[in-house]
Design a protein around this motif. Sequence first.
Motif, PDB file in Angstrom:
ATOM      1  N   MET A 183     -82.700 -20.605  62.701  1.00 60.38           N
ATOM      2  CA  MET A 183     -81.283 -20.340  62.454  1.00 60.38           C
ATOM      3  C   MET A 183     -80.641 -19.418  63.493  1.00 60.38           C
ATOM      4  SD  MET A 183     -80.729 -22.291  59.967  1.00 60.38           S
ATOM      5  CE  MET A 183     -79.183 -21.866  59.182  1.00 60.38           C
ATOM      6  N   ARG A 184     -81.448 -18.862  64.395  1.00 61.55           N
ATOM      7  CA  ARG A 184     -80.918 -18.026  65.474  1.00 61.55           C
ATOM      8  C   ARG A 184     -81.544 -18.484  66.788  1.00 61.55           C
ATOM      9  NH1 ARG A 184     -82.411 -13.619  68.259  1.00 61.55           N
ATOM     10  NH2 ARG A 184     -80.749 -12.310  69.048  1.00 61.55           N
ATOM     11  N   VAL A 185     -80.701 -18.664  67.800  1.00 60.95           N
ATOM     12  CA  VAL A 185     -81.149 -19.157  69.098  1.00 60.95           C
ATOM     13  C   VAL A 185     -80.526 -18.304  70.200  1.00 60.95           C
ATOM     14  CG1 VAL A 185     -80.945 -21.108  70.690  1.00 60.95           C
ATOM     15  CG2 VAL A 185     -81.447 -21.535  68.287  1.00 60.95           C
ATOM     16  N   VAL A 186     -81.302 -18.035  71.234  1.00 58.70           N
ATOM     17  CA  VAL A 186     -80.793 -17.359  72.428  1.00 58.70           C
ATOM     18  C   VAL A 186     -81.084 -18.263  73.616  1.00 58.70           C
ATOM     19  CG1 VAL A 186     -80.974 -15.354  73.941  1.00 58.70           C
ATOM     20  CG2 VAL A 186     -81.156 -15.060  71.457  1.00 58.70           C
ATOM     21  N   GLU A 187     -80.026 -18.607  74.358  1.00 56.52           N
ATOM     22  CA  GLU A 187     -80.155 -19.415  75.567  1.00 56.52           C
ATOM     23  C   GLU A 187     -79.936 -18.514  76.779  1.00 56.52           C
ATOM     24  OE1 GLU A 187     -78.207 -23.500  73.694  1.00 56.52           O
ATOM     25  OE2 GLU A 187     -77.099 -22.373  75.206  1.00 56.52           O
ATOM     26  N   GLU A 188     -80.850 -18.570  77.727  1.00 58.89           N
ATOM     27  CA  GLU A 188     -80.682 -17.887  79.005  1.00 58.89           C
ATOM     28  C   GLU A 188     -80.088 -18.922  79.955  1.00 58.89           C
ATOM     29  OE1 GLU A 188     -81.347 -14.697  79.676  1.00 58.89           O
ATOM     30  OE2 GLU A 188     -82.161 -14.275  77.686  1.00 58.89           O
ATOM     31  N   ASN A 189     -78.891 -18.677  80.435  1.00 60.49           N
ATOM     32  CA  ASN A 189     -78.185 -19.644  81.268  1.00 60.49           C
ATOM     33  C   ASN A 189     -78.514 -19.475  82.738  1.00 60.49           C
ATOM     34  OD1 ASN A 189     -76.763 -20.714  78.968  1.00 60.49           O
ATOM     35  ND2 ASN A 189     -75.601 -18.806  78.979  1.00 60.49           N
ATOM     36  N   THR A 190     -78.321 -20.522  83.514  1.00 58.93           N
ATOM     37  CA  THR A 190     -78.636 -20.487  84.943  1.00 58.93           C
ATOM     38  C   THR A 190     -77.738 -19.522  85.715  1.00 58.93           C
ATOM     39  OG1 THR A 190     -77.237 -22.427  85.283  1.00 58.93           O
ATOM     40  CG2 THR A 190     -79.604 -22.821  85.001  1.00 58.93           C
ATOM     41  N   ASP A 191     -76.570 -19.168  85.147  1.00 59.28           N
ATOM     42  CA  ASP A 191     -75.683 -18.213  85.820  1.00 59.28           C
ATOM     43  C   ASP A 191     -76.031 -16.762  85.487  1.00 59.28           C
ATOM     44  OD1 ASP A 191     -74.775 -17.876  83.222  1.00 59.28           O
ATOM     45  OD2 ASP A 191     -72.724 -18.544  83.628  1.00 59.28           O
ATOM     46  N   GLY A 192     -77.140 -16.547  84.737  1.00 59.62           N
ATOM     47  CA  GLY A 192     -77.585 -15.203  84.387  1.00 59.62           C
ATOM     48  C   GLY A 192     -77.056 -14.696  83.057  1.00 59.62           C
ATOM     49  N   SER A 193     -76.136 -15.411  82.441  1.00 58.16           N
ATOM     50  CA  SER A 193     -75.594 -14.984  81.151  1.00 58.16           C
ATOM     51  C   SER A 193     -76.497 -15.442  79.997  1.00 58.16           C
ATOM     52  CB  SER A 193     -74.175 -15.532  80.956  1.00 58.16           C
ATOM     53  OG  SER A 193     -74.208 -16.943  80.843  1.00 58.16           O
ATOM     54  N   ARG A 194     -76.222 -14.901  78.821  1.00 60.69           N
ATOM     55  CA  ARG A 194     -76.962 -15.267  77.609  1.00 60.69           C
ATOM     56  C   ARG A 194     -75.982 -15.781  76.569  1.00 60.69           C
ATOM     57  NH1 ARG A 194     -81.649 -11.825  75.761  1.00 60.69           N
ATOM     58  NH2 ARG A 194     -80.585 -12.077  73.787  1.00 60.69           N
ATOM     59  N   THR A 195     -76.370 -16.825  75.884  1.00 57.25           N
ATOM     60  CA  THR A 195     -75.576 -17.342  74.779  1.00 57.25           C
ATOM     61  C   THR A 195     -76.397 -17.195  73.513  1.00 57.25           C
ATOM     62  OG1 THR A 195     -74.540 -18.970  76.238  1.00 57.25           O
ATOM     63  CG2 THR A 195     -74.338 -19.339  73.863  1.00 57.25           C
ATOM     64  N   GLU A 196     -75.824 -16.520  72.519  1.00 59.73           N
ATOM     65  CA  GLU A 196     -76.486 -16.362  71.228  1.00 59.73           C
ATOM     66  C   GLU A 196     -75.806 -17.270  70.216  1.00 59.73           C
ATOM     67  OE1 GLU A 196     -77.202 -12.377  69.902  1.00 59.73           O
ATOM     68  OE2 GLU A 196     -77.301 -11.657  71.977  1.00 59.73           O
ATOM     69  N   LEU A 197     -76.606 -18.049  69.505  1.00 56.96           N
ATOM     70  CA  LEU A 197     -76.102 -18.956  68.477  1.00 56.96           C
ATOM     71  C   LEU A 197     -76.703 -18.581  67.132  1.00 56.96           C
ATOM     72  CD1 LEU A 197     -76.989 -20.904  71.191  1.00 56.96           C
ATOM     73  CD2 LEU A 197     -75.517 -22.375  69.891  1.00 56.96           C
ATOM     74  N   ARG A 198     -75.867 -18.592  66.114  1.00 56.20           N
ATOM     75  CA  ARG A 198     -76.318 -18.355  64.733  1.00 56.20           C
ATOM     76  C   ARG A 198     -75.885 -19.558  63.910  1.00 56.20           C
ATOM     77  NH1 ARG A 198     -78.359 -13.438  64.338  1.00 56.20           N
ATOM     78  NH2 ARG A 198     -77.584 -11.814  65.724  1.00 56.20           N
ATOM     79  N   PHE A 199     -76.876 -20.320  63.472  1.00 54.44           N
ATOM     80  CA  PHE A 199     -76.595 -21.522  62.711  1.00 54.44           C
ATOM     81  C   PHE A 199     -76.289 -21.191  61.254  1.00 54.44           C
ATOM     82  CE2 PHE A 199     -78.845 -23.144  66.335  1.00 54.44           C
ATOM     83  CZ  PHE A 199     -78.125 -24.280  66.640  1.00 54.44           C
ATOM     84  N   THR A 200     -75.282 -21.829  60.731  1.00 49.46           N
ATOM     85  CA  THR A 200     -74.947 -21.703  59.314  1.00 49.46           C
ATOM     86  C   THR A 200     -75.350 -22.960  58.560  1.00 49.46           C
ATOM     87  OG1 THR A 200     -72.715 -22.490  59.813  1.00 49.46           O
ATOM     88  CG2 THR A 200     -73.037 -20.105  59.698  1.00 49.46           C
ATOM     89  N   ARG A 201     -75.582 -24.034  59.328  1.00 50.07           N
ATOM     90  CA  ARG A 201     -75.960 -25.310  58.721  1.00 50.07           C
ATOM     91  C   ARG A 201     -76.784 -26.113  59.721  1.00 50.07           C
ATOM     92  NH1 ARG A 201     -71.367 -29.352  56.412  1.00 50.07           N
ATOM     93  NH2 ARG A 201     -72.761 -30.894  55.518  1.00 50.07           N
ATOM     94  N   ARG A 202     -77.938 -26.603  59.256  1.00 55.24           N
ATOM     95  CA  ARG A 202     -78.821 -27.427  60.086  1.00 55.24           C
ATOM     96  C   ARG A 202     -79.437 -28.493  59.206  1.00 55.24           C
ATOM     97  NH1 ARG A 202     -82.077 -24.534  64.997  1.00 55.24           N
ATOM     98  NH2 ARG A 202     -82.920 -26.601  65.290  1.00 55.24           N
ATOM     99  N   GLU A 203     -78.729 -29.576  59.027  1.00 52.40           N
ATOM    100  CA  GLU A 203     -79.202 -30.663  58.178  1.00 52.40           C
ATOM    101  C   GLU A 203     -79.668 -31.812  59.061  1.00 52.40           C
ATOM    102  OE1 GLU A 203     -76.152 -31.737  55.381  1.00 52.40           O
ATOM    103  OE2 GLU A 203     -75.744 -29.643  54.930  1.00 52.40           O
ATOM    104  N   LYS A 204     -80.972 -31.925  59.214  1.00 47.85           N
ATOM    105  CA  LYS A 204     -81.554 -32.944  60.090  1.00 47.85           C
ATOM    106  C   LYS A 204     -81.401 -34.321  59.483  1.00 47.85           C
ATOM    107  CE  LYS A 204     -85.765 -34.161  62.436  1.00 47.85           C
ATOM    108  NZ  LYS A 204     -87.153 -33.848  62.668  1.00 47.85           N
ATOM    109  N   PRO A 205     -81.036 -35.333  60.175  1.00 47.75           N
ATOM    110  CA  PRO A 205     -80.348 -35.402  61.461  1.00 47.75           C
ATOM    111  C   PRO A 205     -78.862 -35.647  61.284  1.00 47.75           C
ATOM    112  CG  PRO A 205     -81.230 -37.552  60.984  1.00 47.75           C
ATOM    113  CD  PRO A 205     -81.474 -36.669  59.776  1.00 47.75           C
ATOM    114  N   ARG A 206     -78.212 -34.929  60.408  1.00 46.98           N
ATOM    115  CA  ARG A 206     -76.817 -35.233  60.071  1.00 46.98           C
ATOM    116  C   ARG A 206     -75.777 -34.217  60.529  1.00 46.98           C
ATOM    117  NH1 ARG A 206     -77.146 -40.136  60.103  1.00 46.98           N
ATOM    118  NH2 ARG A 206     -78.539 -41.046  58.610  1.00 46.98           N
ATOM    119  N   CYS A 207     -76.084 -32.925  60.471  1.00 45.63           N
ATOM    120  CA  CYS A 207     -75.034 -31.938  60.756  1.00 45.63           C
ATOM    121  C   CYS A 207     -75.616 -30.653  61.331  1.00 45.63           C
ATOM    122  CB  CYS A 207     -74.268 -31.644  59.466  1.00 45.63           C
ATOM    123  SG  CYS A 207     -72.916 -30.487  59.683  1.00 45.63           S
ATOM    124  N   LEU A 208     -74.913 -30.091  62.290  1.00 46.59           N
ATOM    125  CA  LEU A 208     -75.195 -28.776  62.869  1.00 46.59           C
ATOM    126  C   LEU A 208     -73.911 -27.974  62.841  1.00 46.59           C
ATOM    127  CD1 LEU A 208     -76.939 -29.466  66.290  1.00 46.59           C
ATOM    128  CD2 LEU A 208     -77.933 -28.264  64.377  1.00 46.59           C
TER     129      LEU A 208
END
Length: 126
Positions: free
Chosen positions: A43-68
């Motif tokens: 439910m929590r993801v951190v992406e390290e981007n090629t430009d050096g920045s970080r993107t943090e994602l917090r999922f509220t819904r993850r219904e495989k394979p129907r909705c994110l």
Amino acid sequence: MKTCVVTANYTCDPNKVWLYLTKPTLNGWRKDVRAYEESDDGMRVVEENTDGSRTELRFTRREKPRCLSCSFQNGKVNGTFTAILLGGGDSTSLECTMEVNGLGLFAKPKKLLEERLEMLRVALGC
């Protein structure tokens, strides 16, 4: 705040589209992501981007394979993202909605989203 809705169609199973959407480093499909870390519950993801920045994602819904659905933060840019997958078998329709704050007056969130969906199309080969 800027809002956009983009729809894309893929000639493959929704499970495959879901897998790629939830794993940005799978086969290097997201060219803008260098590294990816997911919490144990997914439910929590951190992406390290090629430009050096970080993107943090917090999922509220993850219904495989129907909705994110998630909120995200990258520096001063934040917002929400929702993806709904429709279809089955060898056809998937993906509807994405994104709301973004902090991109500036002339930024185009729809263009950013369309670029990522094109990367996805290339990775899926459909």
